[in-house]
Design an enzyme around this catalytic site. Structure first.
Site, mmCIF file in Angstrom:
data_model
loop_
_atom_site.group_PDB
_atom_site.id
_atom_site.type_symbol
_atom_site.label_atom_id
_atom_site.label_comp_id
_atom_site.label_asym_id
_atom_site.label_seq_id
_atom_site.Cartn_x
_atom_site.Cartn_y
_atom_site.Cartn_z
ATOM 1 N N GLY A 195 -21.008 0.350 -16.167
ATOM 2 C CA GLY A 195 -19.819 -0.302 -15.646
ATOM 3 C C GLY A 195 -18.752 0.612 -15.089
ATOM 4 N N GLY A 233 -25.034 -0.453 -14.340
ATOM 5 C CA GLY A 233 -25.053 0.647 -15.302
ATOM 6 C C GLY A 233 -24.116 0.383 -16.469
ATOM 7 N N GLN A 250 -26.964 -0.301 -21.935
ATOM 8 C CA GLN A 250 -25.870 -0.194 -20.984
ATOM 9 C C GLN A 250 -24.906 -1.356 -21.121
ATOM 10 O OE1 GLN A 250 -27.781 0.247 -17.136
ATOM 11 N NE2 GLN A 250 -27.564 2.464 -17.220
ATOM 12 N N CYS A 282 -35.332 17.463 -8.888
ATOM 13 C CA CYS A 282 -34.635 16.535 -7.996
ATOM 14 C C CYS A 282 -33.526 17.252 -7.233
ATOM 15 C CB CYS A 282 -34.076 15.364 -8.784
ATOM 16 S SG CYS A 282 -35.334 14.201 -9.381
#
Length: 387
Positions: free
Chosen positions: A183, A181, A206, A358
């Site tokens: 980081g 991602g 990213q 979600c």
């Protein structure tokens, strides 16, 4: 804006429209009313929504919501009730849904050539957009709220520290992060545990921002597919990337992690998972959010570990993803006026549906969040999960 972020609602199928009474009776089993005034009730603005939902399940509901055919104030509460009442067993019978399920079973949708699609489509959506939605470290995975965290930032720092402690990181060690991602984990581990990190990502956005955020820390970002890495590391970690691997590649994924891990090292795998092996990928999520994504079942993870790793520990804190997603939604809703003109109302409804639906899935415990700690041949003297 990304090429697939506009809605693609197809014409209604040519068969008799399902009656509102059948739809109402089905929803009543979950204590949901049509045109009710409670947050989880559904308001029908276009009669096509009923047929779409009954025939296409979550894909139909998501598209009806995106089109404005149906409105729900709290999608998370609606989805939680629908799943707990097991209404999904009685909807989504349209032949149009057979192809996504068949494709996942028969075809490898996560080949080397296709692995970049999710990066370009989802993760390259815009660093500033994600900065407004996520915590200050830009951690786009489940936070850990079990240590008394009261804010998203605290929950994410707790999660990052838990991973470091589970891996037993020590200064001077070298760590591989598969699917790093922006980081956040690597930067945290380098700052607090003195390790050197190499991260793999398939998102140009990213990688670019991650390098800026890391500054002078011993953190390296590589824009590459995980199958291409082959060098030794003291530890390996993968946080929220296994969901993009796909059933046809689980064995190869574990082979890569094993060949890169030193004999006395540990591998932490953090992934969302499904309760039922063989469950097809969600067609709405695959079409609009994560192309080619697929959630593993527990047995699939275990099978891929066989002959390669000893499962030292498994930690399920899937209920925490509900809190994380709703925190992201609050941030998104607050920032949305800033992004409305650039992204459009359809995108706004789509993103609300993504985050809240979600959250409802995790709240109903239909999907889980697992952290596995794996060792090549078994930790000498046994492994103890840090408190």
């Amino acid at each position: 804006m990304n090429r697939r972020m506009t809605m693609e609602v197809e014409p209604a199928e040519d068969h008799a429209v399902a009656t509102d009474s059948r739809f109402a009776q089905l929803l009543a089993r979950a204590d949901i009313r049509i045109d009710g005034d409670r947050p989880w009730d559904i308001r029908i603005r276009d009669p096509r929504a009923v047929e779409r939902i009954l025939g296409w399940g979550n894909l139909g509901l998501g598209e009806a919501f995106m089109a404005g055919w149906a409105e729900i104030d709290r999608v998370d509460e609606f989805v939680d009730r629908v799943l707990r009442a097991e209404l999904t067993r009685e909807v989504g019978r349209s032949p149009r849904l057979w192809w996504p399920a068949l494709k996942a079973r028969l075809l490898n949708c996560q080949t080397r050539s296709r692995c970049w699609e999710v990066g370009e489509y989802h993760y390259d959506l815009g660093n500033d957009f994600y900065r407004d939605m996520l915590d200050p470290r830009m951690t786009y995975t489940c936070g850990f709220w079990g240590d008394g965290a009261e804010t998203l930032a605290e929950a994410q720092e707790h999660k990052l520290d838990i991973i470091c402690r589970k891996l037993e990181l020590k200064p001077g060690q070298r760590l591989l992060d598969i699917g790093c991602g922006w980081g956040s984990f690597m930067i945290y581990a380098a700052e607090h545990y003195g390790v050197e990190c190499v991260g793999l990502t398939i998102s140009k956005e990213q990688a670019a921002l991650g390098r800026d955020l890391a500054g002078d820390l011993p953190v390296e970002f590589r824009l590459m597919d995980y199958r291409d890495v082959d060098e030794p590391f003291d530890h390996v970690v993968s946080v929220g990337m296994f969901e993009h691997v796909g059933r046809h590649n689980y064995d190869e994924y574990m082979q890569v992690a094993r060949r890169c891990l030193k004999p006395d090292g540990l591998f932490l795998l953090h992934t969302i998972g499904t309760n039922r092996e063989g469950s097809p990928p969600d067609p709405w999520v695959g079409k609009y959010i994560f192309p080619n994504g697929e959630l593993p079942a527990m047995q699939q993870v275990i099978d891929a570990c066989e002959g390669r790793f000893v499962v030292e520990d498994m930690h399920n804190f899937g209920a925490d993803y509900d809190h994380t997603l709703m925190a992201w939604y609050e941030n998104f809703e607050q920032a949305w006026p800033k992004w409305r003109e650039a992204y459009g109302e359809t995108f706004g409804r789509m993103w609300k549906y993504y985050l809240q639906s979600c959250a409802g899935g995790f709240r109903a415990r239909q999907i889980q969040l697992w952290q596995f700690v794996l060792s090549p041949t078994g930790a000498r003297g046994g492994y103890r999960r840090p408190v």
